[in-house]
Design a protein around this motif. Sequence first.
Motif, short mmCIF file in Angstrom:
data_model
loop_
_atom_site.label_atom_id
_atom_site.label_comp_id
_atom_site.label_asym_id
_atom_site.label_seq_id
_atom_site.Cartn_x
_atom_site.Cartn_y
_atom_site.Cartn_z
N SER A 95 51.49 32.71 33.19
CA SER A 95 50.29 31.79 33.48
C SER A 95 50.05 31.63 34.80
N ASP A 110 42.38 43.85 23.15
CA ASP A 110 41.13 42.99 23.60
C ASP A 110 41.90 42.09 24.49
N ARG A 111 40.97 41.60 25.56
CA ARG A 111 41.48 40.67 26.41
C ARG A 111 40.18 39.60 26.69
N SER A 112 40.62 38.80 27.34
CA SER A 112 39.42 37.65 27.35
C SER A 112 38.66 37.85 28.62
N TRP A 113 37.58 37.44 28.97
CA TRP A 113 36.77 37.61 30.06
C TRP A 113 37.75 37.12 31.35
N TYR A 114 38.47 35.90 31.25
CA TYR A 114 39.26 35.56 32.37
C TYR A 114 40.36 36.46 32.53
N GLN A 115 41.17 36.93 31.60
CA GLN A 115 41.84 37.83 32.00
C GLN A 115 41.66 39.07 32.46
N GLN A 116 40.27 39.60 32.23
CA GLN A 116 40.15 40.77 32.75
C GLN A 116 39.59 40.48 34.36
N TRP A 117 39.08 39.14 34.53
CA TRP A 117 38.68 38.79 35.82
C TRP A 117 39.91 38.57 36.67
#
Length: 364
Positions: A71, A129-136
Amino acid sequence: MKVALVHDYFREYGEAERVLKVLHQMYPDAPVYTAFVDRPRLGTAIAAFADWDIRPTALQQLPGITRYYPSLRAILPYVWESLDLSAYDLVISSSGDYLSKSVLTRAETLHISYCHTPPRGLWEPEAGDRSWYQQWLNTYLRQYDFYAAQRVDRFVTNSEIVAQRIRKFYRRAVEVIPPPVKVKGKGEAGQQYYLYVGSLSQHQNVELAIAACNQLNRHLWVVGTGRDADRLQRLAGSQVQFLGAVADEAMPEIYAHAKALIVPNQKADFGFAPVEAMGHGIPVIASALGGIREVILNYRTGLLFDQPTVESLCAAIAQFEGLRFSSQACIERAREFAEPVFISKLEWFITQAIDDHKTYPSAS
């Protein structure tokens, strides 16, 4: 020369640590900078590094770092760039998913990175599926990783399949020097069981070997531990035996009775276990889709199966049982990856890199 080694982290005694151990053998006075050391997880394996000068980063002081380190990827640029390596003439990084090649060095310092692989999660992410934060975050770290790779003077890696990634993702030239493996140099295949040696994690695809041996009613011995162990044991039939962690000194006896080593992981870059098996005179049945195909000589030191399916592996096992393999051919192939070969090749590479760096520092 003053030399420093840099390593992602110490959590296990795996393939990257085996490479690092030989690097330290080459430069025994070099300190080893690392993100953190997980002593409880290492357990008795910490003895392999007992007399080393290991210098963790500030991450070591964070509560729960050994549990929550994935993390903290967002601060890795700061973590590695905060290290002061200005006193060293040569820095060798042992780099993988945790970006240790990102360290800053002086223009006069030669930085050689033994890159085990560009981080797979950044450059070849799994679909899902990945959250927008993980993608960013992945996009941010991917960009950072590219620019950090431009600061490295020379790249070395373990296989041609990883070299292709380095050329594509980093746009950098790279030398392939396979990792050092301890080769026994004697032995021959047995007749009692097929063998799997490695971690019991999902990406290793161990269930493929289990399913194939269940279907063919063949004995399979599984050596290793991992978070997938319970699930794999539920899949196993009566012919499959789990041995857990096995000490190195006990492995020759296990190899001595094995028909062949099975490597079902189609994404493996390089395998210590296949070379170790061949060093005991044991042929290997492995996926043709990964870097193991650079190690196995098809129909000479083993068989490669084309698809990561039970049917393909069953067909390979059936074909294997109709062929004969020379133990001596396996041993001779394994010797091409022995520790002295690695040290000789890397010493020559480093010597040439040092000479070039002194002559043409801006071209490194």
